[in-house]
Design a protein around this motif. Structure first.
Motif, PDB file in Angstrom:
ATOM      1  N   CYS A   2      60.966   0.152  63.432  1.00 30.01           N
ATOM      2  CA  CYS A   2      62.001  -0.403  64.290  1.00 30.01           C
ATOM      3  C   CYS A   2      62.507   0.688  65.231  1.00 30.01           C
ATOM      4  O   CYS A   2      63.047   1.696  64.790  1.00 30.01           O
ATOM      5  N   GLN A   4      64.899   0.625  67.294  1.00 34.21           N
ATOM      6  CA  GLN A   4      66.349   0.679  67.450  1.00 34.21           C
ATOM      7  C   GLN A   4      66.998   1.562  66.395  1.00 34.21           C
ATOM      8  O   GLN A   4      67.836   2.397  66.693  1.00 34.21           O
ATOM      9  N   CYS A   5      66.594   1.385  65.142  1.00 31.06           N
ATOM     10  CA  CYS A   5      67.280   2.113  64.069  1.00 31.06           C
ATOM     11  C   CYS A   5      66.351   3.068  63.337  1.00 31.06           C
ATOM     12  O   CYS A   5      66.814   3.874  62.547  1.00 31.06           O
ATOM     13  N   SER A  61      67.091 -14.526  59.760  1.00 28.54           N
ATOM     14  CA  SER A  61      66.996 -14.284  61.200  1.00 28.54           C
ATOM     15  C   SER A  61      68.322 -14.666  61.853  1.00 28.54           C
ATOM     16  O   SER A  61      69.122 -15.394  61.250  1.00 28.54           O
ATOM     17  N   ASP A  89      77.757  -7.851  61.643  1.00 28.60           N
ATOM     18  CA  ASP A  89      77.272  -8.295  62.954  1.00 28.60           C
ATOM     19  C   ASP A  89      77.103  -7.063  63.819  1.00 28.60           C
ATOM     20  O   ASP A  89      77.749  -6.035  63.601  1.00 28.60           O
ATOM     21  N   ILE A  90      76.258  -7.158  64.821  1.00 25.99           N
ATOM     22  CA  ILE A  90      76.088  -6.028  65.740  1.00 25.99           C
ATOM     23  C   ILE A  90      77.340  -5.886  66.609  1.00 25.99           C
ATOM     24  O   ILE A  90      77.866  -4.798  66.798  1.00 25.99           O
ATOM     25  N   THR A 111      78.206  -3.172  63.422  1.00 31.28           N
ATOM     26  CA  THR A 111      77.318  -1.996  63.420  1.00 31.28           C
ATOM     27  C   THR A 111      77.260  -1.301  64.777  1.00 31.28           C
ATOM     28  O   THR A 111      76.810  -0.165  64.868  1.00 31.28           O
ATOM     29  N   CYS A 115      70.502  -2.778  63.568  1.00 27.86           N
ATOM     30  CA  CYS A 115      70.051  -4.146  63.298  1.00 27.86           C
ATOM     31  C   CYS A 115      70.113  -4.506  61.816  1.00 27.86           C
ATOM     32  O   CYS A 115      69.486  -5.474  61.386  1.00 27.86           O
ATOM     33  N   HIS A 116      70.842  -3.723  61.026  1.00 30.82           N
ATOM     34  CA  HIS A 116      70.984  -4.006  59.594  1.00 30.82           C
ATOM     35  C   HIS A 116      72.248  -3.317  59.098  1.00 30.82           C
ATOM     36  O   HIS A 116      72.734  -2.378  59.733  1.00 30.82           O
ATOM     37  N   VAL A 144      73.314  -8.468  59.055  1.00 26.88           N
ATOM     38  CA  VAL A 144      73.017  -8.691  60.467  1.00 26.88           C
ATOM     39  C   VAL A 144      71.782  -9.609  60.549  1.00 26.88           C
ATOM     40  O   VAL A 144      70.857  -9.466  59.759  1.00 26.88           O
ATOM     41  N   ASN A 146      68.501 -10.731  61.004  1.00 31.00           N
ATOM     42  CA  ASN A 146      67.244  -9.996  61.188  1.00 31.00           C
ATOM     43  C   ASN A 146      66.486 -10.131  59.872  1.00 31.00           C
ATOM     44  O   ASN A 146      67.040  -9.851  58.821  1.00 31.00           O
ATOM     45  N   CYS A 149      64.450  -5.450  59.039  1.00 27.04           N
ATOM     46  CA  CYS A 149      65.091  -4.211  58.562  1.00 27.04           C
ATOM     47  C   CYS A 149      66.040  -4.412  57.376  1.00 27.04           C
ATOM     48  O   CYS A 149      66.059  -3.572  56.466  1.00 27.04           O
TER      49      CYS A 149
END
Ligand SMILES: Nc1nc2c(ncn2[C@@H]2O[C@H](COP(=O)(O)OP(=O)(O)OP(=O)(O)O)[C@@H](O)[C@H]2O)c(=O)[nH]1
Ligand SMILES: [Mg+2]
Length: 240
Positions: A2, A4-5, A61, A89-90, A111, A115-116, A144, A146, A149
């Protein structure tokens, strides 16, 4: 991985790891996950010893139906079980506000990009719940949205529950197996939409059980309440 993270399942390091940037990154990830797991174990103890609570981590998701299910669960258990929620939640506290309207303590875990949820963030949430409440029967963590992750990070939950909604398609357990491998319960959500999608309950059951034969599979529609009794009956088994 991932981007992003940077979360990824750890791989063994070894001597070659010292010079190879990719394996060095994997080693950093392994250490981060080890630190996360240590905090997760402390979170479980905190929930048990300070709150007397069973902790459930909900994964799906985006839009899989987590908050809708929580709202229905809170309403159905009102007066019988004391519930708290850590709402991941993001961005925004919208889901936290939705659930506060049902009269329970909710801590928003925003966060800001990741994404987690991870165990240190959940620890802060549990501390806030413990500052407000002496005892809770259940703490739900809404992760979150998803399916990838969140399956890698132990948050200190006692049980992990994965939701897959009918519009997402019945091929998803085979394509995103880790969430199904690491969960104890699989909720097929939004079953009221089955007539409108080519979702196969047989396929989804077969694939999910192929990944994790111990998975308890419960189809439900939180919107109209169909299937909720079986979900609530499973929750009651946590309080013998
Ligand atoms: N038809 C139908 N729609 C549902 C059901 N459950 C939830 N929805 C709808 O699905 C959408 C997403 O539901 P949420 O409960 O917000 O989903 P979520 O998993 O919490 O979403 P994120 O927190 O954004 O990941 C909303 O429009 C809900 O009304 C259901 O059982 N049937
Ligand atoms: Mg939600």
């Amino acid at each position: 991985m991932c981007e992003q993270c940077g979360c990824q399942s750890p791989q063994p390091g070894g001597k070659a790891a010292e010079k190879n940037p990719k394996t060095m990154l994997l080693e950093v990830n392994r250490r981060l996950l080890a630190a996360n797991d240590k905090q997760a174990a402390a979170n479980r103890r905190l929930a048990e010893e300070k709150l007397g609570a069973v902790v459930i981590n909900l994964i799906s998701s985006p839009g899989g139906g987590k908050t809708t299910l929580l709202a229905a669960t809170i309403d159905r258990l009102a007066g019988r079980r004391k519930i708290g929620v850590l709402e991941g939640d993001i961005e925004t506290e919208r889901d936290a506000e939705r659930l506060r309207a049902h009269g329970i303590p909710v801590v928003a875990l925003t966060t800001g990009g990741a994404c987690h949820l991870d165990a240190p963030l959940v620890n802060r949430g549990l501390q806030q719940l413990a500052a407000k409440e002496d005892r809770l029967d259940l703490v739900f963590i809404e992760n979150v949205g998803n399916l990838v992750c969140p399956a890698t990070f132990d948050l200190g939950e006692h049980y992990r529950v994965v939701l897959l909604s009918v519009p997402e398609g019945s091929d998803k357990p085979a394509k995103y197996p880790r969430a199904f491998l690491t969960s104890q319960v699989f909720l097929v959500s939004k079953t009221d939409l089955l007539p409108h999608f080519d979702f196969s309950l047989d396929e989804v059951r077969q694939d999910a059980l192929g990944i994790n034969p111990d998975l308890k599979i419960l189809p439900l529609a939180a919107k109209d309440g169909v299937g909720l009794d079986a979900w609530l009956a499973w929750l009651e088994t946590l309080f013998p």
